[in-house]
Scaffold this motif. Sequence first.
Motif, PDB file in Angstrom:
ATOM      1  N   ALA A 123       1.179  -1.372  -0.312  1.00 33.64           N
ATOM      2  CA  ALA A 123      -0.286   0.335   0.270  1.00 33.64           C
ATOM      3  C   ALA A 123       0.824   1.438  -0.151  1.00 33.64           C
ATOM      4  CB  ALA A 123      -0.653  -0.397   0.953  1.00 33.64           C
ATOM      5  N   PRO A 124       0.682   2.001  -1.091  1.00 28.39           N
ATOM      6  CA  PRO A 124       1.490   3.744  -0.996  1.00 28.39           C
ATOM      7  C   PRO A 124       0.914   4.381  -0.182  1.00 28.39           C
ATOM      8  CG  PRO A 124      -0.223   3.196  -2.506  1.00 28.39           C
ATOM      9  CD  PRO A 124       0.163   2.341  -2.220  1.00 28.39           C
ATOM     10  N   PRO A 125       2.205   4.938   1.238  1.00 30.17           N
ATOM     11  CA  PRO A 125       1.154   6.293   1.354  1.00 30.17           C
ATOM     12  C   PRO A 125       0.320   7.067   0.720  1.00 30.17           C
ATOM     13  CG  PRO A 125       4.112   5.982   0.989  1.00 30.17           C
ATOM     14  CD  PRO A 125       3.329   5.277  -0.376  1.00 30.17           C
ATOM     15  N   ARG A 126       0.005   7.548   2.190  1.00 26.61           N
ATOM     16  CA  ARG A 126      -1.069   7.911   1.844  1.00 26.61           C
ATOM     17  C   ARG A 126      -1.135  10.115   2.041  1.00 26.61           C
ATOM     18  NH1 ARG A 126      -5.115   5.550   4.570  1.00 26.61           N
ATOM     19  NH2 ARG A 126      -4.228   6.647   5.388  1.00 26.61           N
ATOM     20  N   LEU A 159       3.105  12.606   5.289  1.00 23.16           N
ATOM     21  CA  LEU A 159       3.062  11.368   5.064  1.00 23.16           C
ATOM     22  C   LEU A 159       1.775  10.810   6.195  1.00 23.16           C
ATOM     23  CD1 LEU A 159       5.399  10.299   2.455  1.00 23.16           C
ATOM     24  CD2 LEU A 159       2.644  11.411   1.501  1.00 23.16           C
ATOM     25  N   ASN A 160       0.913   9.083   5.546  1.00 24.75           N
ATOM     26  CA  ASN A 160       0.506   8.708   7.110  1.00 24.75           C
ATOM     27  C   ASN A 160       1.151   7.337   7.144  1.00 24.75           C
ATOM     28  OD1 ASN A 160       0.313   6.920   4.701  1.00 24.75           O
ATOM     29  ND2 ASN A 160      -1.192   5.941   5.084  1.00 24.75           N
ATOM     30  N   GLU A 161       2.347   7.373   6.704  1.00 27.38           N
ATOM     31  CA  GLU A 161       4.004   6.250   7.317  1.00 27.38           C
ATOM     32  C   GLU A 161       4.685   7.151   5.861  1.00 27.38           C
ATOM     33  OE1 GLU A 161       3.937   2.976   4.032  1.00 27.38           O
ATOM     34  OE2 GLU A 161       1.870   3.377   4.059  1.00 27.38           O
ATOM     35  N   VAL A 162       6.224   6.283   6.496  1.00 31.62           N
ATOM     36  CA  VAL A 162       7.335   6.805   6.588  1.00 31.62           C
ATOM     37  C   VAL A 162       7.603   6.496   4.683  1.00 31.62           C
ATOM     38  CG1 VAL A 162      10.096   5.849   6.168  1.00 31.62           C
ATOM     39  CG2 VAL A 162       8.545   6.364   7.775  1.00 31.62           C
TER      40      VAL A 162
END
Length: 133
Positions: A52-55, A77-80
């Motif tokens: 899942a790519p970052p959003r 972003l919602n993740e690194v």
Amino acid sequence: FCFAEDDWVLEAQAAATKSPNYVAPTAPLKISLSQAIAFKNSVGTLKTLDEAPPRFTKLNIQDPTAANDRIVVTFTLNEVGTAYCRATRSDSGETSEDISINRILTASWSAQNDGSSTSTIEMTKLENVDPLL
């Protein structure tokens, strides 16, 4: 922790063609918690590919009149991950359908984000490339 039992009974009984050596199973193949823990300990930690790519949880473009010589993009972003940008002149005739990911990447404007703080990309020209390369 997870527990699983296979559905061999269901799959075997529903099979359209059975092997000549087929014997109907009596029950699903279960394992005990101690067997599951022993298996986990023998395998160790497994890392899997994040598909899942970052959003963007924040994406802001500074008012262009605030700095007449640059476009400032701030984001979280919602993740690194890493965000990439490309500037396009409004009179270029390019549309969002014309710009592929590779075209954005070749502009070489990017910034990494840790998934919680705000990162900034400051674009001072159309592409961030060394013309001598």
